[in-house]
Write a protein that holds these residues in place. Structure first.
Motif, PDB file in Angstrom:
ATOM      1  N   SER A  40       2.983 -34.076   7.691  1.00 58.37           N
ATOM      2  CA  SER A  40       4.180 -34.194   8.529  1.00 58.37           C
ATOM      3  C   SER A  40       4.164 -35.481   9.352  1.00 58.37           C
ATOM      4  O   SER A  40       5.134 -36.234   9.390  1.00 58.37           O
ATOM      5  N   LEU A  41       3.036 -35.758  10.011  1.00 61.48           N
ATOM      6  CA  LEU A  41       2.924 -36.971  10.833  1.00 61.48           C
ATOM      7  C   LEU A  41       2.904 -38.227   9.977  1.00 61.48           C
ATOM      8  O   LEU A  41       3.475 -39.261  10.354  1.00 61.48           O
ATOM      9  N   TYR A  42       2.254 -38.145   8.833  1.00 61.32           N
ATOM     10  CA  TYR A  42       2.188 -39.302   7.934  1.00 61.32           C
ATOM     11  C   TYR A  42       3.579 -39.636   7.398  1.00 61.32           C
ATOM     12  O   TYR A  42       3.925 -40.817   7.231  1.00 61.32           O
ATOM     13  N   ALA A 158      -5.131 -29.721  16.949  1.00 64.53           N
ATOM     14  CA  ALA A 158      -5.949 -30.620  17.770  1.00 64.53           C
ATOM     15  C   ALA A 158      -6.871 -31.467  16.902  1.00 64.53           C
ATOM     16  O   ALA A 158      -7.056 -32.671  17.162  1.00 64.53           O
ATOM     17  N   LEU A 159      -7.455 -30.870  15.864  1.00 66.05           N
ATOM     18  CA  LEU A 159      -8.353 -31.608  14.988  1.00 66.05           C
ATOM     19  C   LEU A 159      -7.613 -32.717  14.250  1.00 66.05           C
ATOM     20  O   LEU A 159      -8.153 -33.824  14.061  1.00 66.05           O
ATOM     21  N   THR A 160      -6.375 -32.449  13.842  1.00 63.29           N
ATOM     22  CA  THR A 160      -5.595 -33.466  13.129  1.00 63.29           C
ATOM     23  C   THR A 160      -5.373 -34.688  13.993  1.00 63.29           C
ATOM     24  O   THR A 160      -5.518 -35.830  13.532  1.00 63.29           O
ATOM     25  N   GLY A 168      -7.852 -42.771  11.352  1.00 63.54           N
ATOM     26  CA  GLY A 168      -6.632 -43.213  10.684  1.00 63.54           C
ATOM     27  C   GLY A 168      -6.193 -42.208   9.636  1.00 63.54           C
ATOM     28  O   GLY A 168      -6.897 -41.228   9.340  1.00 63.54           O
ATOM     29  N   TYR A 169      -5.033 -42.433   9.047  1.00 65.07           N
ATOM     30  CA  TYR A 169      -4.463 -41.481   8.107  1.00 65.07           C
ATOM     31  C   TYR A 169      -5.257 -41.391   6.812  1.00 65.07           C
ATOM     32  O   TYR A 169      -5.510 -40.298   6.289  1.00 65.07           O
ATOM     33  N   VAL A 245       8.633 -33.252  14.242  1.00 61.67           N
ATOM     34  CA  VAL A 245       9.667 -34.269  14.037  1.00 61.67           C
ATOM     35  C   VAL A 245      10.740 -34.169  15.108  1.00 61.67           C
ATOM     36  O   VAL A 245      11.161 -35.180  15.687  1.00 61.67           O
ATOM     37  N   ILE A 246      11.192 -32.951  15.404  1.00 58.76           N
ATOM     38  CA  ILE A 246      12.230 -32.731  16.422  1.00 58.76           C
ATOM     39  C   ILE A 246      11.738 -33.182  17.795  1.00 58.76           C
ATOM     40  O   ILE A 246      12.461 -33.856  18.541  1.00 58.76           O
ATOM     41  N   ALA A 247      10.503 -32.797  18.139  1.00 58.94           N
ATOM     42  CA  ALA A 247       9.957 -33.148  19.454  1.00 58.94           C
ATOM     43  C   ALA A 247       9.845 -34.658  19.639  1.00 58.94           C
ATOM     44  O   ALA A 247      10.126 -35.188  20.720  1.00 58.94           O
TER      45      ALA A 247
END
Length: 416
Positions: A40-42, A158-160, A168-169, A245-247
């Motif tokens: 999601s973050l990537y 939290a770990l992510t 890094g990704y 994504v919304i946040a």
């Protein structure tokens, strides 16, 4: 020799099995949970469009939806040890390939491929879990399911963030691959292998794959539980993928704060799994369902209409609590059907219905996110949960099924 997951057995659970299974489910849930948030973050990092974000969210469930039933047959034929181990190795390899191309479409393709091997792990774990549910009872049963969700919802967010900040990704995806491989250490203590030679192995038949679906025709209670599981997974997947994504995009929250919304939901969700099983037995499953559905519906409506960041926190808390209650009730109901039929048929249904809801949730974001707005889509999902309360209130057959002696209705024939 029949594997333990083929039937509901009454022999005591050994400490070695229980401790190994809890550790395996924590690590298995952690790997999938980190991967979900990382993807999601990537995707946001790659500046994916609403369409791409929705397709990536849906891709996490696409292969699971197609493979759940065939994998159920594989577990019956080969045993859960071989199937789980193969899925872990293949999943690790695919996650290791994910960072090789910085493209949203490439991320979509690898995410979809991973979804085809995840059922090898899900169906194996679900079969063993459901087979042992009766021996554990509703209170302790939550401990097993909670251990999986602890890694998936509680530790993973939290770990992510820590992995991304420090490695890094790209290296974070390699860490996910290692988590998948780490489960192989505990697998031999949790799953049994079916010794079978090529000579006596039964031929693969299509009717074996679709056999679990026949239960949906004959058991009205099973159809209702599947509907509840479908909608729960839809809401959970939509929240789990799009809330970050919304946040970030709509509320200008920092990446770490956005992920904390998932941590809040996960903390309450896991806590409810560990503590509320006994309460379900005390107040009865009909009331337990009504409270859980009310919490879910209210939380989703708050998320849909709030213009203030503050209200996202209590809504996430309510969502986690309601989701935990529904999870406990659904699995006890699935196990009750499995006791009267066959656990090997129920576990692929569980593995099929949940991802189907997740897939639909992803498609909702892809198809309507840009035109209606990702946040606004929480509203119709919330209304659906409130509608289910009215549906259960009117379904006396399902209410009877939920009572302690309700399992007899299956044997008597709950057709409709």
């Amino acid at each position: 020799m029949n594997p333990i997951e083929s039937n509901v057995v009454s022999t005591p659970l050994t400490t070695k099995f229980m401790s190994s299974f809890v550790l395996l489910t924590i690590i298995a849930g952690l790997g999938v949970g980190v991967a979900r948030i990382l993807i999601s973050l990537y995707a946001v990092q790659l500046e994916a469009t609403e369409l791409q974000l929705g397709l990536i969210a849906a891709a996490q469930s696409a292969g699971i939806l197609l493979m759940a039933l065939p994998i159920g047959v594989m577990v019956q034929r080969l045993g859960s040890l071989k199937v789980f181990s193969l899925g872990s190795v293949m999943g690790a390899a695919l996650y290791a390939l994910t960072p090789l191309q910085e493209s949203a479409w490439y991320l979509l393709a690898l995410t979809a491929l991973v979804s085809f091997v995840l059922p090898m792990r899900f169906v194996s774990i679900n079969t063993v879990f459901l087979s042992n549910l009766k021996r554990l009872g509703p209170a302790k049963a939550g401990w097993f399911r909670g251990s999986h969700m602890m890694g998936f919802f509680l530790i993973a967010p939290a770990l992510t963030v820590l992995l991304i900040q420090h490695f890094g990704y790209s290296s974070s995806f390699y860490c996910v691959a290692l988590m998948f491989l780490a489960t192989l250490f505990f697998a031999p203590f949790c799953f049994q292998q079916v010794p079978q030679t090529a000579a006596n192995a039964p031929h693969f038949q299509w009717r074996d794959v679709v056999a679990p679906l026949a239960l949906l025709k004959t058991h009205a209670a099973l159809r209702m539980v599947c509907a509840l599981e479908f909608l729960s997974s839809l809401a959970n997947n939509y929240f789990g993928f799009f809330i970050v994504v919304i946040a970030i995009q709509s509320f200008s929250m920092a990446e770490s704060a956005a992920v904390m919304l998932l941590t809040t939901q996960g903390l309450v969700f896991v806590g409810s799994l560990f503590t509320l099983g006994g309460w379900a037995e005390l107040i009865g499953y009909p009331k337990f369902y009504w409270i859980g559905l009310s919490l879910m519906g209210s939380a989703l409506l708050i998320l849909a209409i709030t213009p203030i960041t503050f209200w996202m926190w209590p809504a996430s808390l309510m969502l986690g609590l309601g989701l935990g209650m529904l999870h406990i009730a659904n699995f006890m109901a699935f196990a009750r059907v499995g006791e009267q039929t066959a656990m090997a048929k129920i576990s692929p249904i569980v593995a099929l219905v949940g991802p189907a809801g997740g897939l639909f949730g992803g498609f909702l974001g892809a198809a309507l996110g840009a035109s209606i707005g990702l946040q606004n889509l929480f509203f119709p999902i919330g209304l659906a949960f409130l509608a289910l309360i009215l549906l259960i209130l009117r379904d006396q057959a399902f209410i009877s099924f939920l009572k302690p002696d309700g399992s007899k209705h299956i044997a008597e024939g709950q057709e409709s």
